[in-house]
Design an enzyme around this catalytic site. Structure first.
Site, short mmCIF file in Angstrom:
data_model
loop_
_atom_site.label_atom_id
_atom_site.label_comp_id
_atom_site.label_asym_id
_atom_site.label_seq_id
_atom_site.Cartn_x
_atom_site.Cartn_y
_atom_site.Cartn_z
N LEU A 154 10.61 -0.80 3.49
CA LEU A 154 9.21 -0.84 3.94
C LEU A 154 8.67 -2.26 4.09
CD1 LEU A 154 9.45 2.15 3.07
CD2 LEU A 154 7.17 1.99 2.11
N TYR B 39 5.46 -7.78 15.88
CA TYR B 39 5.56 -6.56 15.08
C TYR B 39 6.22 -5.45 15.90
CZ TYR B 39 3.86 -2.74 12.06
OH TYR B 39 3.77 -1.65 11.24
N LEU C 256 20.29 -10.17 -0.38
CA LEU C 256 19.95 -9.61 -1.69
C LEU C 256 21.14 -8.78 -2.18
CD1 LEU C 256 17.70 -8.85 -3.83
CD2 LEU C 256 17.32 -6.83 -2.42
N ASN D 91 7.89 -9.85 -1.80
CA ASN D 91 7.56 -11.28 -1.91
C ASN D 91 6.04 -11.50 -2.04
OD1 ASN D 91 6.62 -10.73 0.63
ND2 ASN D 91 7.56 -12.49 1.63
N PHE E 295 0.82 -1.22 0.00
CA PHE E 295 0.00 0.00 0.00
C PHE E 295 0.86 1.27 0.00
CE2 PHE E 295 -1.86 2.78 3.49
CZ PHE E 295 -2.51 3.62 2.62
N LYS F 66 11.05 -12.39 11.67
CA LYS F 66 12.20 -12.64 10.78
C LYS F 66 12.35 -11.50 9.78
CE LYS F 66 12.48 -17.68 10.66
NZ LYS F 66 12.10 -18.88 9.89
N THR G 119 1.75 -9.53 1.41
CA THR G 119 0.53 -8.73 1.54
C THR G 119 0.38 -7.72 0.39
OG1 THR G 119 1.74 -7.19 2.97
CG2 THR G 119 0.40 -8.87 4.06
N THR H 122 -2.03 5.08 8.70
CA THR H 122 -2.14 5.71 7.39
C THR H 122 -3.20 4.98 6.56
OG1 THR H 122 0.17 6.35 7.51
CG2 THR H 122 -0.80 6.31 5.32
P1 NAD Z 1 1.51 -3.57 3.18
O1 NAD Z 1 1.23 -4.86 3.86
O2 NAD Z 1 0.52 -3.05 2.20
O3 NAD Z 1 2.93 -3.57 2.47
C1 NAD Z 1 4.03 -4.29 2.93
C2 NAD Z 1 4.74 -4.89 1.73
O4 NAD Z 1 5.89 -5.63 2.18
C3 NAD Z 1 3.87 -5.87 0.95
O5 NAD Z 1 3.94 -5.59 -0.42
C4 NAD Z 1 4.45 -7.23 1.28
O6 NAD Z 1 4.23 -8.19 0.28
C5 NAD Z 1 5.92 -6.88 1.49
N1 NAD Z 1 6.64 -7.85 2.32
C6 NAD Z 1 6.28 -8.33 3.54
N2 NAD Z 1 7.19 -9.21 3.98
C7 NAD Z 1 8.19 -9.27 3.04
C8 NAD Z 1 9.39 -10.01 2.91
N3 NAD Z 1 9.79 -10.86 3.86
N4 NAD Z 1 10.14 -9.83 1.79
C9 NAD Z 1 9.75 -8.99 0.81
N5 NAD Z 1 8.62 -8.27 0.87
C10 NAD Z 1 7.83 -8.41 1.97
O7 NAD Z 1 1.73 -2.50 4.36
P2 NAD Z 1 1.89 -0.92 4.30
O8 NAD Z 1 0.76 -0.31 5.01
O9 NAD Z 1 2.21 -0.47 2.93
O10 NAD Z 1 3.18 -0.74 5.23
C11 NAD Z 1 4.46 -0.47 4.69
C12 NAD Z 1 5.45 -0.24 5.83
O11 NAD Z 1 5.05 0.87 6.63
C13 NAD Z 1 5.59 -1.43 6.77
O12 NAD Z 1 6.94 -1.57 7.14
C14 NAD Z 1 4.76 -1.03 7.96
O13 NAD Z 1 5.23 -1.64 9.14
C15 NAD Z 1 4.96 0.48 7.98
N6 NAD Z 1 3.83 1.14 8.64
C16 NAD Z 1 2.62 1.29 8.01
C17 NAD Z 1 1.56 1.88 8.69
C18 NAD Z 1 0.21 2.08 8.03
O14 NAD Z 1 -0.70 2.56 8.70
N7 NAD Z 1 0.03 1.76 6.78
C19 NAD Z 1 1.73 2.34 10.00
C20 NAD Z 1 2.96 2.15 10.61
C21 NAD Z 1 4.02 1.57 9.93
N1 UDP Z 2 23.91 -8.64 2.73
C1 UDP Z 2 23.01 -8.61 1.67
N2 UDP Z 2 23.34 -7.89 0.57
C2 UDP Z 2 24.51 -7.19 0.47
C3 UDP Z 2 25.40 -7.23 1.56
C4 UDP Z 2 25.07 -7.96 2.68
O1 UDP Z 2 21.93 -9.20 1.72
O2 UDP Z 2 24.70 -6.57 -0.56
C5 UDP Z 2 23.55 -9.41 3.93
C6 UDP Z 2 24.60 -10.45 4.27
O3 UDP Z 2 24.15 -11.70 3.78
C7 UDP Z 2 24.66 -10.43 5.77
C8 UDP Z 2 23.88 -9.20 6.19
O4 UDP Z 2 23.50 -8.54 5.01
O5 UDP Z 2 23.99 -11.55 6.30
C9 UDP Z 2 24.68 -8.28 7.06
O6 UDP Z 2 25.79 -7.84 6.34
P1 UDP Z 2 27.11 -7.36 7.09
O7 UDP Z 2 28.06 -6.93 6.05
O8 UDP Z 2 26.77 -6.41 8.16
O9 UDP Z 2 27.55 -8.66 7.88
P2 UDP Z 2 28.36 -9.94 7.51
O10 UDP Z 2 28.33 -10.12 6.02
O11 UDP Z 2 29.70 -9.65 8.04
O12 UDP Z 2 27.62 -11.00 8.25
#
Ligand code: NAD
Ligand code: UDP
Ligand code: UDP
Length: 346
Positions: free
Chosen positions: A98, A170, A88, A59, A38, A116, A62, A200
């Site tokens: 975000l 969260y 990445l 991914n 969003f 995670k 949501t 928001t």
């Molecule tokens: P949303 O759920 O619409 O968007 C979140 C996006 O993150 C989605 O597209 C989802 O697919 C992606 N995503 C989730 N886990 C992922 C992962 N492991 N790897 C890759 N992509 C992943 O939510 P939003 O309202 O757009 O919120 C965006 C950000 O703003 C979030 O970090 C949220 O915590 C923060 N936020 C939003 C609000 C609000 O009211 N909308 C309030 C406080 C904080």
């Molecule tokens: N990382 C990543 N993309 C990058 C560089 C790092 O996803 O371009 C990841 C990497 O896999 C690591 C984490 O980010 O697990 C933290 O990186 P940092 O350099 O702090 O730590 P280290 O590689 O020494 O664990």
């Protein structure tokens, strides 16, 4: 099909929203994690229209491709289907981080994945920022204040969070994300910005994501009962999405390094909010019903935005009435697109 083929072959130009031309000196490569969600998709629109190169990483937990599909094929736009819990490797000048589910039913549905994403995912993005020397903005939340004992909430308030409650994945996830940001800033000299985003709303919220604005509007549009959780005396302050996006952009560009509240300080009880929405949907015959309270539901929430006003010269511009009207129009359109929603409860 004939027209689509003609577009693909370049005989008919593909139409995109208007994009400013930026010379290579000013054009940035900007990574937006969660860019198909969003908030992310609205941010992507502004960055694209300003002429930057944008990489969306999502991914689709949501989010939806539909939120950004108007940019597919544009030379400045890239989309990567990737879970940020895994490393990445891309190049970027700036990162808006975000990615995280934001709606309570979503993040509670898979609490382990939520934590995670906010911990390992944030480490990966900070690691990436460190490797390529990018500036990174972390989307934190008003939930870091938990069920606050101080009202309104200034950034200096440390919060009141239950570390083992249903919202902890969260709230604590975002608190760790903030700690990680400042640890990388101190130890690895990563340039960080932290936005504490308050509630928001706006177009492209998912109709069934369970947040109060989408629930109430969908219910009001279908003359279904408006479901207030608990006695409805809890308060929230709602910010329209374009205001939030302006705030995030201003924060990224500013030299202010501590967390900043971004939200709209106009506060209402949820009970009042149900009536406001009902009154704004013409001919709405919904009734408002109170029900069981949600565990650990924060009772009061309103941002103190003095820091954003002073350091970002930012304050929200869109009134609740105007923002709601745009959002109601969006959900009306969503309902007319499909009959899928008709038998659902929200
Ligand atoms: P949303 O759920 O619409 O968007 C979140 C996006 O993150 C989605 O597209 C989802 O697919 C992606 N995503 C989730 N886990 C992922 C992962 N492991 N790897 C890759 N992509 C992943 O939510 P939003 O309202 O757009 O919120 C965006 C950000 O703003 C979030 O970090 C949220 O915590 C923060 N936020 C939003 C609000 C609000 O009211 N909308 C309030 C406080 C904080
Ligand atoms: N990382 C990543 N993309 C990058 C560089 C790092 O996803 O371009 C990841 C990497 O896999 C690591 C984490 O980010 O697990 C933290 O990186 P940092 O350099 O702090 O730590 P280290 O590689 O020494 O664990
Ligand atoms: N809420 C409600 N009815 C709904 C959805 C939410 O009364 O159908 C309440 C919820 O209990 C909370 C407030 O509205 O007090 C805001 O909820 P939301 O999930 O939108 O965001 P939160 O601020 O709790 O993360």
């Amino acid at each position: 099909l004939e027209k689509k083929l003609a577009v693909l072959e370049g005989r008919i130009p593909q139409k995109y929203p208007e994009v400013k031309y930026l010379g290579y000196k000013h054009r940035k490569r900007i990574l937006v994690t969660g860019g198909a969600g969003f908030v992310g998709s609205h941010l992507v629109d502004v960055l694209m229209m300003r002429g930057h190169e944008v990489i969306v990483v999502d991914n689709f937990f949501t989010g939806r491709k539909r939120n950004v599909e108007h940019w597919f094929g544009h030379r400045n736009f890239e989309m990567i289907h990737h879970d940020i819990v895994n490393p990445l490797y891309v190049e970027a000048d700036e990162i808006y981080h975000l990615a995280s589910p934001a709606s309570p039913p979503h993040y509670m549905q898979n609490p382990v994945k939520t934590i995670k994403t906010n911990t390992l995912g944030t480490i990966n993005m900070l690691g990436l920022a460190r490797r390529v020397g990018a500036k990174i903005l972390i989307a934190s939340t008003s939930e870091v204040y938990g069920d606050p004992m101080v009202h309104p909430q200034p950034e200096s308030y440390w919060g009141h969070v239950n570390p083992i409650g249903p919202r902890a994945c969260y709230d604590e996830g975002k608190r760790v994300a903030e700690t990680l940001a400042y640890s990388y800033a101190k130890q690895e000299k990563v340039v960080v910005r932290v936005a504490r985003i308050f509630n928001t709303y706006g177009p492209r919220m998912h109709a069934s994501d369970g947040r109060v604005v989408s629930n109430f509007i969908m219910q009001a549009l279908q003359n279904l009962t408006i479901t207030v959780y608990g006695n409805g005396k809890q308060t929230r302050s709602f910010c329209y999405v374009s205001d939030l996006v302006d705030g995030l952009l201003a924060l990224m560009d500013s030299s202010y390094t501590l967390p900043v509240n971004i939200g709209n300080p106009v506060e209402h009880t949820i009970e009042e909010f149900a009536v406001i929405i009902k009154d704004q949907v013409p001919g709405c015959r919904s009734t408002v019903a109170t029900g069981a309270a949600v565990e650990d539901d924060p009772q009061r929430r309103r941002p103190d935005i003095a820091i954003a006003e002073k350091h970002l010269h930012w304050s929200p511009k869109i009134s609740l009435q105007e923002g709601l009207q745009r959002t109601i129009d969006y959900f009306k359109e969503e309902l007319s697109r499909t009959t899928f929603y008709n038998n659902q409860t929200y």
